[in-house]
Structures are given as structure tokens and as C-alpha cells.
Design an enzyme around this catalytic site. Sequence first.
Site, short mmCIF file in Angstrom:
data_model
loop_
_atom_site.label_atom_id
_atom_site.label_comp_id
_atom_site.label_asym_id
_atom_site.label_seq_id
_atom_site.Cartn_x
_atom_site.Cartn_y
_atom_site.Cartn_z
N ASP A 54 55.59 53.74 26.11
CA ASP A 54 56.90 53.54 26.05
C ASP A 54 57.57 53.42 24.83
OD1 ASP A 54 57.22 54.32 28.81
OD2 ASP A 54 57.78 52.18 29.57
N ALA B 69 56.67 44.90 18.93
CA ALA B 69 55.56 45.40 19.65
C ALA B 69 55.65 45.08 21.03
CB ALA B 69 54.08 45.03 18.96
N LYS B 70 55.10 45.89 21.94
CA LYS B 70 55.17 45.60 23.23
C LYS B 70 55.03 44.26 23.86
CE LYS B 70 55.78 49.72 24.25
NZ LYS B 70 54.90 50.84 23.89
N ARG B 71 53.94 43.36 23.11
CA ARG B 71 53.79 42.00 23.44
C ARG B 71 54.84 41.21 23.01
NH1 ARG B 71 50.69 43.53 19.00
NH2 ARG B 71 51.46 42.41 16.87
#
Length: 308
Positions: free
Chosen positions: A22, A248-250
Amino acid sequence: MDTPAPPAPAGAGRYAPSPSGDLHLGNLRTALLAWVLARRTGRTFHLRVEDLDRVRRGAEQRQLEDLAALGLDWDGEVVRQSERGTAHGRAIEHLQEAGAVFECYCTRREILEAPSAPHAPPGAYPGTCRDLSPAERAAGRARCRELRREPALRLRAEVATWSVHDLWAGEVRGSVDDLVLRRGDGVIAYNLAVVVDDAAAGVDQVVRADDLLSSAPRQAHLAHLLGLPEPGYAHVPLAVNREGARLAKRDGAVTLRDRLAHGESAEDVVGRLGDSLGVAGCRTAADLLRRWNPATLPADPWVVDLPG
Ligand code: GLU
């Protein structure tokens, strides 16, 4: 009476996501900005999915849905790089006919371990296969066959630098090296595909995150060698987390779907992205386009500090 000359064609902008997952807020902000910069100058706007590498199933569809949910629209069909092999191959042939391509038999490890030329960045290609004898080439090909891979194809660069114009950074001169055109696994390299595909869509305005600024001079040089117009660039300052590292996603709830799950609306997200671009109080992409003021465009990275 003389008829006035038709207006010059306005050109095209684009957004080119990699379908690896995503889009996060930084990606969405770059996409929104690419759309605004194109639309406000009467350019058409194209979407190209960079699916030559790192593809996650279903990601493309989700990315397109998210872009549409923010109010972006695009002209023509979405282009997929994986369907452009013929054009990529033709571009390589064109360079081969001009003597601007050589085969490279090195593994990634050999390149990393080779002593690099003075002043070259670590991992830079040391030129190992640039000027081999026919016998050395035959041995290189045999070794590739053993390793079950093809020789990579590299550009025989005849210049060391090239210069581009960037909306934020101004005139940027950067290095041009013997870059890979086709990898040892047969996949067309990003640098070649981006140049060929942008030109085919008439793109004269490349908007993307500024981690790709250093690639722009080599891409513009490649366009020059292929006889294609060199586009103008706008490399958008990156979105970063509170520690200053690239978002980032994290970093938590950083995608549109995450924000929706936290009770925000797509309008709230456009508002947040608009704020970060110096235009407060937008609810839709069309608002941002209407109220856009290039003078407020921040030149620093966007620090994403989210509630929840
Ligand atoms: N696909 C790249 C990305 O998602 C962008 C490449 C480009 O715009 O040239 O970061």
C-alpha cells in the site's frame, strides 16, 4: 487574416508507483503533488505501474483505489511496465547499434569486492568488462551459462556527468556511469524503462520523491542518447518519521486505509497532505489544485507526526 498558431502541446505529467504494497502518506503526497503540478499547467496526467520488480499481488488495484479515493484522476489507460518489453528491447537495440552497450559478466559480489577507482563511491562499477578481448568475452559468457544467467547489458558511458533542471534543486549536475540496462536475470533495468516509458507517454514533467534525484542525470543522458526529449524534474522532499528516517510501514498507521480505520475520512487525509504542502484547509484534491500556491512549497522533508 492570419490564423493564430495553435497553442504548443502542453505535455504530460505522471505518477509511477511500484506495486510492492500500500502507498503510505509520503507516496500519496507525491502523487497528489504530481497531479496538481500537471493539471495546473494544462498537462495530461498518466499513471504507470512499475511492475518489473518487487510486485505484491493485489497491490496495484489497492494503489489505484487509494489514488482515486483522494480525488486524483488520470488520462488514458494505466500503463504497466511489464507490458512494454518490445519498446524496451528496441531502445537497447538502438543503443547497441550506436556501439553504446557492452556485456557484463560480473556478479554483484565481484563488483562489491573489486577495488574501486579513486573517488568512486563504494560499490560503483569498476569497469571490469568494458574493454574485454573476444576471448575474455567468450569466457565470461561460458561462466554466465554455468551460473544459469545471462550477461547483464551495460551502457558504455562516454560522459562522466550530465545536468538536469529540478523545480526545487535548480540546475543539478550528477554522475553518469556504465549503468545496467538489462540485468543478469533478463529483467529490464528501472533506469532504462523509466526513460523509454515516460517518453512514449509524452511526459515532460517527472515528479517523484527526492531519493531519486541522483538518478535523474543518468536518466536524462539516456534519453539524450535515445534521441528522446529530456524532461524537467520535480523531486519532492521525502516524508520522514519523528526520528528523521524515511517514512515506512513500520511507523504505524501510515496508509490511507490505516487512517480510515482510525476514524479519519479521505478528506481529512487530503487536508493533512495539503497542510504539509503549505495549503491549509483543503478537503479535496480539486481544492488543493484551485488554491495551490507554489511559493508555499516546503523545501524540507515532511515530518509525519500522526495521532493514534
Ligand atoms: N517507482 C518508483 C517509486 O515508487 C518511482 C520511480 C519514478 O517515479 O521514476 O518510488
